[in-house]
Design an enzyme around this catalytic site. Structure first.
Site, short mmCIF file in Angstrom:
data_model
loop_
_atom_site.label_atom_id
_atom_site.label_comp_id
_atom_site.label_asym_id
_atom_site.label_seq_id
_atom_site.Cartn_x
_atom_site.Cartn_y
_atom_site.Cartn_z
N GLU A 1 -53.65 47.01 -37.00
CA GLU A 1 -52.73 46.07 -36.39
C GLU A 1 -52.02 45.27 -37.47
OE1 GLU A 1 -52.74 42.50 -33.07
OE2 GLU A 1 -54.00 44.26 -32.79
N SER B 1 -56.09 39.84 -36.13
CA SER B 1 -56.80 41.06 -35.78
C SER B 1 -56.43 42.19 -36.74
CB SER B 1 -56.48 41.49 -34.35
OG SER B 1 -56.96 40.53 -33.43
N ARG C 1 -48.51 46.51 -28.37
CA ARG C 1 -48.29 46.15 -29.78
C ARG C 1 -47.22 47.04 -30.43
NH1 ARG C 1 -50.54 42.94 -27.41
NH2 ARG C 1 -52.54 41.93 -27.86
#
Length: 327
Positions: free
Chosen positions: A299, A229, A180
Site C-alpha cells: 500500500e 499501512s 485503493r
C-alpha cells in the site's frame, strides 16, 4: 547521487514560472519515513495555471512524479530522476463550502482538515478522513478510506493537469475507483476536488471524528516515523493478521521494524535507510506467502532509484531472513 541539471538544459528558467524550481532537492525531509535521496528537479507551482504552463513546456521524455504530504511514500536512497511536483498550501490549500453545500478543497489540504470543514458545515460522511494521515491529492489518487468509508463515497468531481499541460475535470465515473485504486494516469496531477456528504448534526459528526481519532491513537504507532499501512488488505483477509501469523510482528532489519503495536505498520526506529525499509517489507511479504499462500500487495508507494550496486527483489524469502531479528 547528484543528477544533471534540467533547468538550463530545457530552458525552464525562461518560461515565466511563478513557482519554485530546485535542483537536486533532498526528499527525506518531506516524507514521514524521513528517508530517501534527492529529486533531480523539484517544482512547487504557484497555482494550477503555473503548473499547466510548466508541464506544457517540459519535454515529453522528462518523467514527472507528483507527491503530496509524503505520508505513505518510500523514496529510495538513489533519489528520483526527472521532475517531482509538490503542491503547497499557498496555491492548493483552500477549503470552501459552496452555496449548494458542496465542499471544494485543494489537493494540498490535509485529510483531517477536510473532515473538520465538513463537520463545521454539517456534512456527514467525512469523519473517516480524521484518521487518515496525508493530503487530499493522495486520497484522490488511491481512493483512501477507513472505517468502512472511502473517498469514492463523497467525491463528486476532481480537477487536474495532464502531463501535456491540459487542465481537465473528471467525474467520479472517470476515476473508475476500486479498492485503493483509481484508473487515471499517474502523471495526471490532481489540483482540487468537489465533495458532497449528507446533512447531519455537527455534534454527532464531531463525536464520530473523536471515535476515529481515539481508535487511531490506541491501535496505530502514530508518534513513530511511519508510512501508515504497509500492505493492502487482500480480499477476505486482514493484512495485519497475515503478517502476525507469519511472525512479522517486531521483525527488524537494520533500523526498520514492523511495529509491535500494529504489525502492518513499518517504522523507522531512527537510523533506517530506504533499503532497510523495503528489504523488511519484502521479507515480510515472503514470510506471508510461505505461510499462507497469499501475495500481499504494497500500500505504501515506493519511488525512485537504488544507488549503484543495490537492488531488492520482490519476496526475498528465507535467503534474507538471517538478516532479520526481533531484537
Amino acid at each position: 547521487m547528484s543528477f544533471p541539471d534540467l533547468i538550463g538544459r530545457h530552458g525552464l528558467d525562461r518560461i515565466g514560472l511563478r513557482g519554485k524550481l530546485t535542483a537536486n532537492q533532498p526528499l527525506s525531509a518531506v516524507t514521514w519515513f524521513r528517508v530517501g535521496g534527492p529529486a533531480q528537479l523539484l517544482f512547487q507551482p504557484a497555482d494550477t495555471e503555473d503548473l499547466a504552463n510548466f508541464l506544457s513546456h517540459l519535454p515529453d521524455e522528462v518523467p514527472v512524479l507528483p507527491i503530496g504530504l509524503g505520508s505513505n511514500l518510500l523514496v529510495r536512497d538513489g533519489g528520483i530522476a526527472g521532475v517531482v511536483v509538490r503542491l503547497g498550501a499557498k496555491g492548493f490549500g483552500a477549503v470552501t463550502v459552496e452555496d449548494d453545500g458542496a465542499i471544494r478543497a485543494g489537493a494540498a489540504v490535509p485529510d483531517r482538515r477536510l473532515a473538520e470543514a465538513a463537520a463545521e458545515a454539517g456534512q456527514g460522511g467525512f469523519a473517516f478522513y480524521a484518521g487518515i494521515p496525508g493530503g487530499l491529492g493522495g486520497a484522490l489518487r488511491m481512493n483512501a478510506g477507513a472505517h468502512g468509508s472511502e473517498t469514492a463515497d463523497v467525491m463528486v468531481e476532481v480537477s487536474g493537469v495532464t502531463r501535456a499541460g491540459e487542465i481537465v475535470h473528471l467525474s467520479r465515473a472517470d476515476m473508475e475507483y476500486r479498492y485503493r485504486h483509481s484508473a487515471q494516469p499517474g502523471d495526471t496531477i490532481f489540483t482540487e476536488a468537489v465533495f458532497r456528504g449528507e446533512p447531519r448534526e455537527r455534534e454527532a459528526i464531531r463525536a464520530e471524528m473523536a471515535d476515529v481519532q481515539a481508535h487511531r491513537e490506541a491501535a496505530q504507532p502514530i508518534r513513530e516515523k511511519t508510512g501508515g499501512s504497509t500492505f493492502k488488505n487482500p480480499p477476505g483477509h486482514s493484512a495485519w493478521k497475515l503478517v502476525d501469523a507469519a511472525g512479522g510482528r517486531g521483525l527488524q532489519i537494520g533500523g526498520a521494524r514492523m511495529s509491535d503495536m500494529h504489525c502492518n505498520f513499518m517504522i523507522n526506529t531512527g537510523e533506517a535507510s530506504a533499503e532497510d525499509l523495503e528489504r523488511l517489507g519484502e521479507t515480510v511479504r515472503a514470510r506471508v506467502l510461505e505461510t499462507s499462500g497469499i501475495a500481499l500487495e504494497w500500500e505504501i508507494k515506493r519511488l525512485g532509484l537504488w544507488p549503484d550496486g543495490v537492488g531488492i527483489l520482490p519476496f526475498l524469502g528465507t535467503r534474507q531472513e538471517e538478516e532479520a531479528s526481533h531484537g
